[in-house]
Write a protein that holds these residues in place. Sequence first.
Motif, mmCIF file in Angstrom:
data_model
loop_
_atom_site.group_PDB
_atom_site.id
_atom_site.type_symbol
_atom_site.label_atom_id
_atom_site.label_comp_id
_atom_site.label_asym_id
_atom_site.label_seq_id
_atom_site.Cartn_x
_atom_site.Cartn_y
_atom_site.Cartn_z
ATOM 1 N N ASN A 1 0.835 -1.202 0.000
ATOM 2 C CA ASN A 1 0.000 0.000 0.000
ATOM 3 C C ASN A 1 0.868 1.249 0.000
ATOM 4 O OD1 ASN A 1 -2.452 -1.388 0.021
ATOM 5 N ND2 ASN A 1 -2.313 -1.675 2.231
ATOM 6 N N THR A 2 2.040 1.164 0.634
ATOM 7 C CA THR A 2 2.945 2.303 0.735
ATOM 8 C C THR A 2 3.431 2.756 -0.638
ATOM 9 O OG1 THR A 2 3.698 1.524 2.887
ATOM 10 C CG2 THR A 2 5.099 3.127 1.768
ATOM 11 N N PHE A 3 3.873 1.810 -1.469
ATOM 12 C CA PHE A 3 4.451 2.147 -2.774
ATOM 13 C C PHE A 3 3.508 1.894 -3.945
ATOM 14 C CE2 PHE A 3 8.098 0.797 -0.070
ATOM 15 C CZ PHE A 3 8.655 2.056 0.101
ATOM 16 N N GLY A 4 2.360 1.251 -3.706
ATOM 17 C CA GLY A 4 1.419 0.977 -4.786
ATOM 18 C C GLY A 4 1.881 -0.117 -5.731
ATOM 19 N N TYR A 5 2.602 -1.108 -5.207
ATOM 20 C CA TYR A 5 3.119 -2.202 -6.036
ATOM 21 C C TYR A 5 2.329 -3.486 -5.832
ATOM 22 C CZ TYR A 5 7.475 0.352 -6.904
ATOM 23 O OH TYR A 5 8.403 1.273 -7.297
ATOM 24 N N MET A 6 2.280 -4.278 -6.885
ATOM 25 C CA MET A 6 1.867 -5.673 -6.816
ATOM 26 C C MET A 6 3.102 -6.483 -7.198
ATOM 27 S SD MET A 6 -0.699 -8.059 -9.173
ATOM 28 C CE MET A 6 -2.125 -7.027 -9.010
ATOM 29 N N ILE A 7 3.411 -7.495 -6.406
ATOM 30 C CA ILE A 7 4.469 -8.433 -6.750
ATOM 31 C C ILE A 7 3.799 -9.777 -6.940
ATOM 32 C CG2 ILE A 7 6.588 -9.578 -5.987
ATOM 33 C CD1 ILE A 7 7.259 -7.004 -4.460
ATOM 34 N N LEU A 8 4.082 -10.429 -8.045
ATOM 35 C CA LEU A 8 3.437 -11.693 -8.375
ATOM 36 C C LEU A 8 4.459 -12.672 -8.913
ATOM 37 C CD1 LEU A 8 2.597 -11.908 -11.851
ATOM 38 C CD2 LEU A 8 2.014 -9.630 -11.042
ATOM 39 N N TYR A 9 4.113 -13.941 -8.840
ATOM 40 C CA TYR A 9 4.957 -14.965 -9.463
ATOM 41 C C TYR A 9 4.337 -15.303 -10.809
ATOM 42 C CZ TYR A 9 7.423 -19.243 -10.519
ATOM 43 O OH TYR A 9 8.186 -20.200 -11.147
ATOM 44 N N ARG A 10 5.170 -15.315 -11.848
ATOM 45 C CA ARG A 10 4.716 -15.691 -13.190
ATOM 46 C C ARG A 10 5.486 -16.933 -13.606
ATOM 47 N NH1 ARG A 10 4.413 -11.011 -17.194
ATOM 48 N NH2 ARG A 10 2.368 -10.808 -16.244
ATOM 49 N N PHE A 11 4.742 -17.971 -13.982
ATOM 50 C CA PHE A 11 5.365 -19.196 -14.476
ATOM 51 C C PHE A 11 5.206 -19.252 -15.981
ATOM 52 C CE2 PHE A 11 5.419 -23.538 -15.959
ATOM 53 C CZ PHE A 11 6.599 -23.987 -15.413
ATOM 54 N N ASP A 12 6.313 -19.359 -16.667
ATOM 55 C CA ASP A 12 6.351 -19.494 -18.120
ATOM 56 C C ASP A 12 7.185 -20.725 -18.418
ATOM 57 O OD1 ASP A 12 7.081 -19.206 -20.912
ATOM 58 O OD2 ASP A 12 6.515 -17.104 -20.759
ATOM 59 N N GLU A 13 6.856 -21.413 -19.482
ATOM 60 C CA GLU A 13 7.639 -22.582 -19.878
ATOM 61 C C GLU A 13 9.095 -22.205 -20.147
ATOM 62 O OE1 GLU A 13 6.721 -25.766 -19.872
ATOM 63 O OE2 GLU A 13 4.733 -25.195 -19.163
ATOM 64 N N ILE A 14 9.308 -20.978 -20.606
ATOM 65 C CA ILE A 14 10.663 -20.488 -20.854
ATOM 66 C C ILE A 14 11.225 -19.987 -19.525
ATOM 67 C CG2 ILE A 14 12.067 -18.806 -22.107
ATOM 68 C CD1 ILE A 14 9.758 -18.788 -24.216
ATOM 69 N N LYS A 15 12.259 -20.645 -19.031
ATOM 70 C CA LYS A 15 12.786 -20.364 -17.700
ATOM 71 C C LYS A 15 13.159 -18.903 -17.495
ATOM 72 C CE LYS A 15 16.097 -22.108 -14.348
ATOM 73 N NZ LYS A 15 17.144 -23.063 -14.057
#
Length: 171
Positions: A95-109
């Motif tokens: 909430n402080t910085f307005g960021y979302m951090i997410l994990y993204r899985f792609d077949e390409i490492k």
Amino acid sequence: MSAGRIYFYSQVADNIDVLKVTCHEDAGWSTPKVIESLDDLEWNDGPFFISAAFSELGGQDIYYVDYSENSYQTPRPVDAPINTQCDEYFQCFSNTFGYMILYRFDEIKENRGLFISQRSKQGWEIPRNLSKIINLPSGFRANFSPNEEFLFILNRKDGLFWIRSDCLKDL
């Protein structure tokens, strides 16, 4: 002191993730309890984000669940550029910085790992690979401390890393 809750995932047998909750009480944090249904959620906790695999884009995506008129509304997928044809999940927010951090899985490492996106008036910006930006080993889960002073990053191979979250403010 007012009671607080932390919802988190815990891996159990066969690498199955189970949603749990722990409550802050006068004596400290309670023993975590498994969330087995919506009835186990506190109704004043919303709105919130979830990840699920029922998107038209395919794979697992991130959804926003609004709380209005004394009930949770139908989950809505977060639009592109957050959700893609890859799998997106394990999201956390500052909430402080307005960021979302997410994990993204792609077949390409090279295209998988933790990604960071900032919220703007137009919506979420294009996520960028956080590990490459701050030169840390790739993680698959991240979470901010309750006061958002630290960001904890879990890496399956090397364990847990932490950084001061103020290093994110200039990204």
